[in-house]
Design a protein around this motif. Structure first.
Motif, PDB file in Angstrom:
ATOM      1  N   MET A  17       0.944  -1.195   0.094  1.00  0.00           N
ATOM      2  CA  MET A  17      -0.112  -0.002   0.201  1.00  0.00           C
ATOM      3  C   MET A  17       0.891   1.252  -0.150  1.00  0.00           C
ATOM      4  SD  MET A  17      -3.008  -1.154  -0.313  1.00  0.00           S
ATOM      5  CE  MET A  17      -3.961   0.313  -0.310  1.00  0.00           C
ATOM      6  N   GLY A  18       0.489   2.159  -0.758  1.00  0.00           N
ATOM      7  CA  GLY A  18       1.317   3.441  -0.733  1.00  0.00           C
ATOM      8  C   GLY A  18       0.959   4.639  -0.051  1.00  0.00           C
ATOM      9  N   GLU A  19       1.700   5.622   0.277  1.00  0.00           N
ATOM     10  CA  GLU A  19       1.197   6.841   1.072  1.00  0.00           C
ATOM     11  C   GLU A  19       0.639   7.695   0.169  1.00  0.00           C
ATOM     12  OE1 GLU A  19       4.738   8.057   3.058  1.00  0.00           O
ATOM     13  OE2 GLU A  19       4.690   6.409   4.441  1.00  0.00           O
ATOM     14  N   ARG A  20       1.072   8.252  -0.955  1.00  0.00           N
ATOM     15  CA  ARG A  20       0.582   9.087  -1.720  1.00  0.00           C
ATOM     16  C   ARG A  20      -0.186   8.261  -3.120  1.00  0.00           C
ATOM     17  NH1 ARG A  20       1.498  14.226  -2.697  1.00  0.00           N
ATOM     18  NH2 ARG A  20       3.435  14.159  -1.274  1.00  0.00           N
ATOM     19  N   THR A  21       0.274   7.033  -3.266  1.00  0.00           N
ATOM     20  CA  THR A  21      -0.750   6.470  -4.255  1.00  0.00           C
ATOM     21  C   THR A  21      -1.377   5.159  -3.674  1.00  0.00           C
ATOM     22  OG1 THR A  21       1.465   4.959  -4.745  1.00  0.00           O
ATOM     23  CG2 THR A  21       1.115   7.099  -6.172  1.00  0.00           C
ATOM     24  N   ARG A  22      -2.026   4.480  -4.466  1.00  0.00           N
ATOM     25  CA  ARG A  22      -2.801   3.268  -3.973  1.00  0.00           C
ATOM     26  C   ARG A  22      -1.777   2.069  -3.502  1.00  0.00           C
ATOM     27  NH1 ARG A  22      -6.234  -1.317  -4.569  1.00  0.00           N
ATOM     28  NH2 ARG A  22      -5.285  -1.444  -6.762  1.00  0.00           N
ATOM     29  N   ILE A  23      -0.708   2.027  -4.648  1.00  0.00           N
ATOM     30  CA  ILE A  23       0.212   0.911  -4.283  1.00  0.00           C
ATOM     31  C   ILE A  23       1.400   1.681  -4.689  1.00  0.00           C
ATOM     32  CG2 ILE A  23      -1.420  -0.968  -4.983  1.00  0.00           C
ATOM     33  CD1 ILE A  23       0.011  -1.306  -7.750  1.00  0.00           C
ATOM     34  N   GLU A  24       2.554   0.709  -4.215  1.00  0.00           N
ATOM     35  CA  GLU A  24       3.854   0.914  -4.430  1.00  0.00           C
ATOM     36  C   GLU A  24       4.460  -0.189  -4.731  1.00  0.00           C
ATOM     37  OE1 GLU A  24       5.730   3.005  -1.464  1.00  0.00           O
ATOM     38  OE2 GLU A  24       4.603   4.790  -1.485  1.00  0.00           O
ATOM     39  N   PHE A  25       5.427  -0.295  -5.789  1.00  0.00           N
ATOM     40  CA  PHE A  25       6.316  -1.765  -5.977  1.00  0.00           C
ATOM     41  C   PHE A  25       7.164  -1.825  -4.697  1.00  0.00           C
ATOM     42  CE2 PHE A  25       6.160  -0.372 -10.534  1.00  0.00           C
ATOM     43  CZ  PHE A  25       4.998  -1.167 -10.851  1.00  0.00           C
ATOM     44  N   ASP A  26       6.770  -3.008  -4.312  1.00  0.00           N
ATOM     45  CA  ASP A  26       7.660  -3.787  -3.044  1.00  0.00           C
ATOM     46  C   ASP A  26       9.063  -4.115  -3.588  1.00  0.00           C
ATOM     47  OD1 ASP A  26       8.093  -3.953  -0.276  1.00  0.00           O
ATOM     48  OD2 ASP A  26       6.277  -5.010   0.117  1.00  0.00           O
ATOM     49  N   ALA A  27       9.829  -4.891  -2.443  1.00  0.00           N
ATOM     50  CA  ALA A  27      11.175  -5.165  -2.880  1.00  0.00           C
ATOM     51  C   ALA A  27      11.296  -6.104  -3.936  1.00  0.00           C
ATOM     52  CB  ALA A  27      11.657  -5.730  -1.443  1.00  0.00           C
ATOM     53  N   LEU A  28      10.213  -6.892  -4.108  1.00  0.00           N
ATOM     54  CA  LEU A  28      10.374  -8.102  -5.260  1.00  0.00           C
ATOM     55  C   LEU A  28      10.317  -7.291  -6.605  1.00  0.00           C
ATOM     56  CD1 LEU A  28       8.201 -10.907  -3.870  1.00  0.00           C
ATOM     57  CD2 LEU A  28      10.669 -10.929  -3.993  1.00  0.00           C
ATOM     58  N   VAL A  29       9.592  -6.260  -6.746  1.00  0.00           N
ATOM     59  CA  VAL A  29       9.658  -5.729  -8.177  1.00  0.00           C
ATOM     60  C   VAL A  29      11.122  -4.934  -8.345  1.00  0.00           C
ATOM     61  CG1 VAL A  29       8.761  -4.073  -9.508  1.00  0.00           C
ATOM     62  CG2 VAL A  29       7.012  -5.515  -8.168  1.00  0.00           C
ATOM     63  N   HIS A  30      11.587  -4.514  -7.215  1.00  0.00           N
ATOM     64  CA  HIS A  30      12.878  -3.745  -7.356  1.00  0.00           C
ATOM     65  C   HIS A  30      13.994  -4.814  -7.423  1.00  0.00           C
ATOM     66  CE1 HIS A  30      12.022   0.267  -5.957  1.00  0.00           C
ATOM     67  NE2 HIS A  30      10.672  -0.065  -5.676  1.00  0.00           N
ATOM     68  N   HIS A  31      13.706  -5.818  -6.853  1.00  0.00           N
ATOM     69  CA  HIS A  31      14.923  -7.028  -6.947  1.00  0.00           C
ATOM     70  C   HIS A  31      14.822  -7.674  -8.522  1.00  0.00           C
ATOM     71  CE1 HIS A  31      17.769 -10.052  -5.790  1.00  0.00           C
ATOM     72  NE2 HIS A  31      16.951 -10.988  -6.354  1.00  0.00           N
ATOM     73  N   ALA A  32      13.627  -7.653  -9.180  1.00  0.00           N
ATOM     74  CA  ALA A  32      13.642  -7.995 -10.648  1.00  0.00           C
ATOM     75  C   ALA A  32      14.464  -6.981 -11.558  1.00  0.00           C
ATOM     76  CB  ALA A  32      12.192  -8.034 -11.220  1.00  0.00           C
ATOM     77  N   VAL A  33      14.289  -5.716 -11.079  1.00  0.00           N
ATOM     78  CA  VAL A  33      14.954  -4.759 -11.494  1.00  0.00           C
ATOM     79  C   VAL A  33      16.589  -4.737 -11.559  1.00  0.00           C
ATOM     80  CG1 VAL A  33      15.413  -2.128 -12.035  1.00  0.00           C
ATOM     81  CG2 VAL A  33      12.972  -3.002 -12.079  1.00  0.00           C
ATOM     82  N   ASP A  34      16.641  -5.034 -10.225  1.00  0.00           N
ATOM     83  CA  ASP A  34      18.369  -5.230  -9.830  1.00  0.00           C
ATOM     84  C   ASP A  34      18.916  -6.646 -10.683  1.00  0.00           C
ATOM     85  OD1 ASP A  34      18.187  -3.253  -7.977  1.00  0.00           O
ATOM     86  OD2 ASP A  34      17.995  -4.494  -6.490  1.00  0.00           O
ATOM     87  N   LEU A  35      18.052  -7.678 -10.870  1.00  0.00           N
ATOM     88  CA  LEU A  35      18.590  -8.703 -11.594  1.00  0.00           C
ATOM     89  C   LEU A  35      18.957  -8.490 -12.953  1.00  0.00           C
ATOM     90  CD1 LEU A  35      16.182 -11.507 -10.053  1.00  0.00           C
ATOM     91  CD2 LEU A  35      18.664 -11.283  -9.806  1.00  0.00           C
ATOM     92  N   SER A  36      18.277  -7.346 -13.643  1.00  0.00           N
ATOM     93  CA  SER A  36      18.394  -6.986 -14.809  1.00  0.00           C
ATOM     94  C   SER A  36      19.769  -6.347 -15.134  1.00  0.00           C
ATOM     95  CB  SER A  36      17.269  -6.140 -15.341  1.00  0.00           C
ATOM     96  OG  SER A  36      17.389  -5.001 -14.940  1.00  0.00           O
ATOM     97  N   GLY A  37      20.273  -5.619 -14.161  1.00  0.00           N
ATOM     98  CA  GLY A  37      21.459  -5.194 -14.396  1.00  0.00           C
ATOM     99  C   GLY A  37      21.396  -3.738 -14.976  1.00  0.00           C
ATOM    100  N   ALA A  38      20.300  -3.258 -14.988  1.00  0.00           N
ATOM    101  CA  ALA A  38      19.916  -1.731 -15.472  1.00  0.00           C
ATOM    102  C   ALA A  38      20.725  -0.908 -14.483  1.00  0.00           C
ATOM    103  CB  ALA A  38      18.458  -1.646 -15.642  1.00  0.00           C
ATOM    104  N   HIS A  39      21.426  -0.248 -15.025  1.00  0.00           N
ATOM    105  CA  HIS A  39      22.099   0.953 -14.078  1.00  0.00           C
ATOM    106  C   HIS A  39      22.589   2.208 -15.235  1.00  0.00           C
ATOM    107  CE1 HIS A  39      26.014   0.160 -15.659  1.00  0.00           C
ATOM    108  NE2 HIS A  39      25.711  -1.435 -15.536  1.00  0.00           N
ATOM    109  N   GLY A  40      22.621   3.335 -14.388  1.00  0.00           N
ATOM    110  CA  GLY A  40      23.026   4.591 -15.172  1.00  0.00           C
ATOM    111  C   GLY A  40      21.693   5.274 -16.031  1.00  0.00           C
TER     112      GLY A  40
END
Length: 241
Positions: A17-40
């Protein structure tokens, strides 16, 4: 920059649950991005809501969650028609494909109408991280348990089979999931099956399970397999993200 090998993060979570929005991406979505190696740069994430019929309100929530997370979120709609001219090419340009929950049976049927099985495999082989929650987890496996057909859970066995296992989602929060997984594995309808409590994800490199991760405390992952005439369940303690 894609992941350096085919990677899947299959989950029973990803939102809070978000504070300003109804939902926020939690740690699992962020981890998927980390696994992609996207940076910069801002990571490119495609949100796929097919399993729930591409509801516009949730697509908006996902885009807002992406904005807060610093991701460039694109929505792939298939209702009433694809909203992108070349879906396979678009997928290959992404860092992460996140598939939302809903009806996995309907998800697979619509993907087949639009011939997305080979497109998803091509993206996976190119290093785009494939991820998602519930139906968006089961779809990558040979099959799993689903309420797609009605309140009584049934097996679905026509998944994309990028991962040669069964998949059990919501293992701790829906009491009928565990006994059905055990029954389906015991009778051979599902192969060795990998299961997740709510808030847990499974990381695969190629088809190898390399790690369980969690965005919640006290949760588990499980491997259910038939050994002789018995069905055995092994718990995996996930790493807390």
């Amino acid at each position: 920059m894609p992941a350096d090998q085919p990677t899947i993060l299959a989950t029973s979570g990803g939102y809070r649950m978000g504070e300003r929005t109804r939902i926020e991406f939690d740690a699992l979505v962020h981890h998927a991005v980390d696994l992609s190696g996207a940076h910069g740069r801002r990571p490119r994430v495609t949100f796929v809501g097919t399993a729930s019929g591409d509801p516009r309100w949730f697509s908006y929530e996902a885009m807002e969650a992406g904005r807060l997370a610093g991701f460039d979120v694109t929505v792939l709609d298939l209702f009433p028609m694809p909203n992108l001219d070349d879906v396979p090419a678009h997928l290959l340009e992404q860092d992460v494909v996140w598939v939302n929950g809903g009806s996995v049976a309907n998800l697979l049927a619509v993907w087949d109408v639009h011939d997305l099985r080979p497109a998803m495999r091509d993206a996976w082989e190119a290093g785009v991280v494939l991820s998602g929650v519930s139906a968006g987890s089961i779809c990558w496996y040979r099959g799993g348990t689903t309420d797609s057909f009605g309140p009584e859970l049934r097996a679905v066995t026509n998944g994309l089979a990028l991962l040669p296992y069964g998949n059990g989602v919501h293992y701790d929060s829906e009491s009928r999931r565990r006994p059905l997984v055990h029954s389906l594995v015991g009778e051979g309808t599902l192969p060795v099956t990998h299961c997740t409590d709510d808030g847990v994800g499974l990381v695969y490199h190629g088809t190898d399970l390399v790690e369980a991760v969690s965005e919640r405390d006290g949760k588990g992952a499980y491997v259910v397999e038939r050994v002789g005439d018995e069905v055995r369940e092994e718990r995996i303690d996930p790493r807390r993200l």
